[in-house]
Scaffold this motif. Structure first.
Motif, mmCIF file in Angstrom:
data_model
loop_
_atom_site.group_PDB
_atom_site.id
_atom_site.type_symbol
_atom_site.label_atom_id
_atom_site.label_comp_id
_atom_site.label_asym_id
_atom_site.label_seq_id
_atom_site.Cartn_x
_atom_site.Cartn_y
_atom_site.Cartn_z
ATOM 1 N N GLN A 1 100.257 -52.004 -1.983
ATOM 2 C CA GLN A 1 99.660 -50.671 -2.058
ATOM 3 C C GLN A 1 100.551 -49.713 -2.841
ATOM 4 O O GLN A 1 101.739 -49.960 -3.030
ATOM 5 N N SER A 2 99.949 -48.614 -3.274
ATOM 6 C CA SER A 2 100.722 -47.571 -3.918
ATOM 7 C C SER A 2 101.598 -46.872 -2.887
ATOM 8 O O SER A 2 101.298 -46.895 -1.695
ATOM 9 N N PRO A 3 102.688 -46.235 -3.311
ATOM 10 C CA PRO A 3 103.554 -45.556 -2.350
ATOM 11 C C PRO A 3 102.850 -44.387 -1.681
ATOM 12 O O PRO A 3 101.950 -43.769 -2.251
ATOM 13 N N SER A 4 103.272 -44.097 -0.457
ATOM 14 C CA SER A 4 102.764 -42.950 0.292
ATOM 15 C C SER A 4 103.906 -41.975 0.520
ATOM 16 O O SER A 4 104.939 -42.346 1.092
ATOM 17 N N VAL A 5 103.744 -40.737 0.072
ATOM 18 C CA VAL A 5 104.758 -39.710 0.280
ATOM 19 C C VAL A 5 104.483 -39.059 1.630
ATOM 20 O O VAL A 5 103.470 -38.391 1.818
ATOM 21 N N LEU A 6 105.390 -39.276 2.585
ATOM 22 C CA LEU A 6 105.173 -38.826 3.956
ATOM 23 C C LEU A 6 105.641 -37.394 4.190
ATOM 24 O O LEU A 6 105.040 -36.664 4.979
ATOM 25 N N TRP B 1 106.424 -47.636 1.223
ATOM 26 C CA TRP B 1 105.760 -48.627 0.391
ATOM 27 C C TRP B 1 105.209 -49.732 1.280
ATOM 28 O O TRP B 1 105.968 -50.424 1.968
ATOM 29 N N VAL C 1 109.328 -41.580 1.485
ATOM 30 C CA VAL C 1 108.295 -42.330 0.789
ATOM 31 C C VAL C 1 108.209 -43.717 1.421
ATOM 32 O O VAL C 1 109.239 -44.352 1.680
ATOM 33 N N SER D 1 105.623 -51.619 6.245
ATOM 34 C CA SER D 1 106.009 -50.760 5.137
ATOM 35 C C SER D 1 107.528 -50.639 5.062
ATOM 36 O O SER D 1 108.230 -50.757 6.075
ATOM 37 N N THR E 1 104.935 -44.703 9.212
ATOM 38 C CA THR E 1 104.592 -45.336 7.957
ATOM 39 C C THR E 1 103.179 -45.886 8.034
ATOM 40 O O THR E 1 102.686 -46.213 9.107
ATOM 41 N N PRO E 2 102.488 -45.982 6.893
ATOM 42 C CA PRO E 2 101.097 -46.469 6.881
ATOM 43 C C PRO E 2 101.020 -47.898 7.363
ATOM 44 O O PRO E 2 101.957 -48.664 7.203
ATOM 45 N N LEU F 1 104.186 -39.837 -6.424
ATOM 46 C CA LEU F 1 102.951 -39.056 -6.322
ATOM 47 C C LEU F 1 101.988 -39.315 -7.475
ATOM 48 O O LEU F 1 100.850 -38.844 -7.447
#
Length: 214
Positions: A194-199, A190, A188, A9, A213-214, A168
């Motif tokens: 995949q769509s972004p992930s707000v951490l 990426w 955030v 990510s 991060t994912p 979001l």
């Protein structure tokens, strides 16, 4: 240094500048000559300490003095020079630049700013959709340039809130519900495909090396 794995990510840390003598009282916009207050300088040093242990690949900053001054302690601790990125600039408030917030809040148009910002353009300035498009494009460009790495961007409250709303999947008319305090950090990530992930949003205290991060 070996290139980072492409499946990792990309992490973007969005840092609002520290407090200035006008924070919470005036809409300074893009007017030059506004510097951090003593409290703002302390906040900037605190952000730099919070980044200890984070493998920072690049620093970018809005052109304004208050963001560049916020970036300076991070530059010193990481050994990386912050690159000026115009896409991270504050919204252009046009004729409202420098106005007291107490006066603006009494205007009928202020309710549109708060409740339906997607329909508002600052007199002689930028619209909120234009600001969001500009800042999201800048962040997309910067994360693509450092794929799999960590990028720190020093910007302003409204641009950061607009990027977070986009990440979001939140309509711009709701972005005023997001709080971005002086010298707070929002993160955030990426992941490819995949769509972004707000951490995290509006983080002001804990060390940032623990972000996953994912």
């Amino acid at each position: 240094m070996a290139p980072r794995a492409r499946h990792r990510s990309t992490l973007v840390l969005l840092v609002r500048h520290g407090e200035t003598p006008t924070t919470g009282r005036v809409l300074p916009g893009r007017a030059p000559g506004l510097h951090l207050s003593e409290r703002g300088r302390e906040q900037a040093e605190h952000v730099a300490r919070r980044l200890d242990g984070v493998a920072v690949d690049a620093l970018y900053t809005s052109p304004l003095e208050r963001t560049r001054e916020t970036a300076a302690p991070v530059e010193a601790r990481t050994g990386r020079e912050a690159v000026v990125e115009p896409g991270l600039l504050e919204c252009d408030f046009g004729e409202w630049t420098g106005e007291e917030l107490s006066r603006l809040s009494r205007l009928k148009a202020w309710q549109t700013v708060q409740r339906a910002p997607s329909a508002f353009r600052f007199p002689g300035g930028e619209s909120f959709p234009e600001m969001q498009s500009r800042t999201v494009a800048a962040v997309d460009r910067l994360r693509a340039a450092h794929e799999g790495g960590t990028v720190v961007c020093f910007s302003h409250a409204d641009p950061i809130k607009a990027v977070l709303a986009h990440a979001l999947g939140t309509h711009l008319d709701l972005f005023q519900r997001i709080v971005v305090s002086p010298c707070s950090v929002s993160a955030v990530a990426w992941a490819p495909g995949q769509s972004p992930s707000v951490l995290t949003v509006n983080s002001t205290d804990e060390p940032l090396a623990g972000l996953r991060t994912p």
